[in-house]
Scaffold this active site. Structure first.
Site, PDB file in Angstrom:
ATOM      1  N   ASN A  15      73.594  62.493  68.861  1.00 52.38           N
ATOM      2  CA  ASN A  15      73.413  63.395  67.723  1.00 52.38           C
ATOM      3  C   ASN A  15      72.214  62.881  66.919  1.00 52.38           C
ATOM      4  O   ASN A  15      72.337  61.917  66.172  1.00 52.38           O
ATOM      5  CB  ASN A  15      74.682  63.399  66.854  1.00 52.38           C
ATOM      6  CG  ASN A  15      74.508  64.216  65.586  1.00 52.38           C
ATOM      7  OD1 ASN A  15      73.566  65.002  65.475  1.00 52.38           O
ATOM      8  ND2 ASN A  15      75.410  64.050  64.632  1.00 52.38           N
ATOM      9  N   LYS A  17      70.809  64.244  64.514  1.00 58.13           N
ATOM     10  CA  LYS A  17      70.845  64.715  63.123  1.00 58.13           C
ATOM     11  C   LYS A  17      69.469  65.306  62.761  1.00 58.13           C
ATOM     12  O   LYS A  17      68.822  65.893  63.619  1.00 58.13           O
ATOM     13  CB  LYS A  17      71.252  63.584  62.171  1.00 58.13           C
ATOM     14  CG  LYS A  17      72.489  62.829  62.668  1.00 58.13           C
ATOM     15  CD  LYS A  17      73.113  61.977  61.622  1.00 58.13           C
ATOM     16  CE  LYS A  17      74.151  61.079  62.260  1.00 58.13           C
ATOM     17  NZ  LYS A  17      75.131  60.598  61.321  1.00 58.13           N
ATOM     18  N   GLY A 184      77.738  56.428  60.329  1.00 62.25           N
ATOM     19  CA  GLY A 184      76.509  56.031  59.645  1.00 62.25           C
ATOM     20  C   GLY A 184      76.679  54.872  58.679  1.00 62.25           C
ATOM     21  O   GLY A 184      75.803  54.609  57.868  1.00 62.25           O
TER      22      GLY A 184
HETATM   23  C1  PEP Z   1      77.482  60.897  64.226  1.00 66.72           C
HETATM   24  O1  PEP Z   1      76.543  61.345  63.582  1.00 66.72           O
HETATM   25  O2  PEP Z   1      78.222  61.662  64.845  1.00 66.72           O
HETATM   26  C2  PEP Z   1      77.688  59.454  64.262  1.00 66.72           C
HETATM   27  C3  PEP Z   1      78.718  58.960  64.891  1.00 66.72           C
HETATM   28  O3  PEP Z   1      76.742  58.693  63.599  1.00 66.72           O
HETATM   29  P1  PEP Z   1      76.583  57.096  63.693  1.00 66.72           P
HETATM   30  O4  PEP Z   1      76.631  56.715  65.153  1.00 66.72           O
HETATM   31  O5  PEP Z   1      75.252  56.806  63.083  1.00 66.72           O
HETATM   32  O6  PEP Z   1      77.722  56.480  62.941  1.00 66.72           O
END
Ligand code: PEP
Length: 261
Positions: A15, A17, A184
């Site tokens: 992901n 983002k 995150g």
């Molecule tokens: C996510 O955005 O789905 C996620 C798990 O982010 P991260 O790995 O940065 O915690």
């Protein structure tokens, strides 16, 4: 339940983002394609921001790596400025779509009901939905994890009629357990914590259809890194990962994917 079901090859989803540009995406995609060419025992998906789906299609088309959207609207067309319909994602070759991500729920006021409507629209268009569920830190500390996850799951299950549920099975629907306190933040659920919630999610699916429950992939998300992926992926009900921050580094993402092989 057969944890080794053939439908449950490990799945690792990136992901991205709201990160990237044409040039950095090209480097990242080329490095990931190259790095994973000898690791074909798992399935991989990249979810870039919508403007770059075209680029993902161009670079990933002749590889085993799939691509998908980070969200979709439940409507087919109309005056919904900024929204993207499921058939637009399939038009761009997407096969997966993330739904109900905690950032969408918290920052964009999405609800269990909108996630359910989007889930239904996705499966009807042939997209594989990845429904994100998970509790906040306050809910976790109050011992409400199962209550919250159940409410998020049940909203979707209640929306799907038998025909939609069959369509969801047909496209191999995926659930992602993403404790909000781990997304995150650099904090990761322990493998045992993740396993307990994944088993609960599988049990919840089994309440709707016990055969289906054994086939559905449930991935973990929340600060997965190369050094914690192997242990998480070794748990019997953890069928892979949804990776945010670490998916922006080719080396880190490739190492996580290798841990799934
Ligand atoms: C996510 O955005 O789905 C996620 C798990 O982010 P991260 O790995 O940065 O915690």
């Amino acid at each position: 339940m057969n944890a080794q079901s053939i439908n449950r090859r490990k799945l690792v989803i990136a992901n991205w983002k709201m990160h990237g540009d044409i040039s950095s995406n090209q480097h990242l995609l080329q490095a990931v394609i190259h790095g994973l060419s000898d690791y074909q025992q798992a399935d991989y998906v990249i979810c870039p921001p919508n403007p770059y789906l075209f680029q993902a299609r161009e670079l990933l088309s002749n590889t085993k790596i799939a691509w998908g959207g980070q969200n979709v609207n439940q409507h087919d067309k109309g005056a919904f400025t900024g929204a993207v319909a499921a058939h637009m994602l399939t038009d761009l070759g997407c096969t997966y779509v993330l739904l109900g991500h905690s950032e969408r729920r918290v920052l964009f006021n999405e609800t269990n009901l909108t996630a359910a409507a989007r889930f239904d629209a996705s499966v009807k268009s042939g997209l594989t939905p990845v429904l994100c569920v998970g509790e906040t830190l306050a809910e976790h500390e109050a011992g409400l994890t199962e209550v919250i996850v159940a409410s998020q799951m049940d909203a979707v299950m209640a929306t799907l009629n038998d025909q939609s549920f069959a369509a969801a099975m047909q496209v191999n629907m995926v659930f992602a357990y993403e404790p909000v306190w781990a997304v995150g933040t650099g904090k990761t659920a322990t493998p045992e914590q993740a396993q307990a919630v994944h088993a609960f999610i599988r049990h919840r699916i089994a309440m709707r259809n016990s055969e289906a429950a054994g086939h559905v992939r449930i991935v973990y998300g929340g600060s997965i890194k190369a050094d914690n992926a192997k242990k998480l992926f070794s748990m019997p009900d953890v069928d892979g990962g949804l990776v945010g921050g670490a998916s922006l580094s080719a080396d880190e993402f490739i190492a996580i994917c290798k841990a799934a092989n």
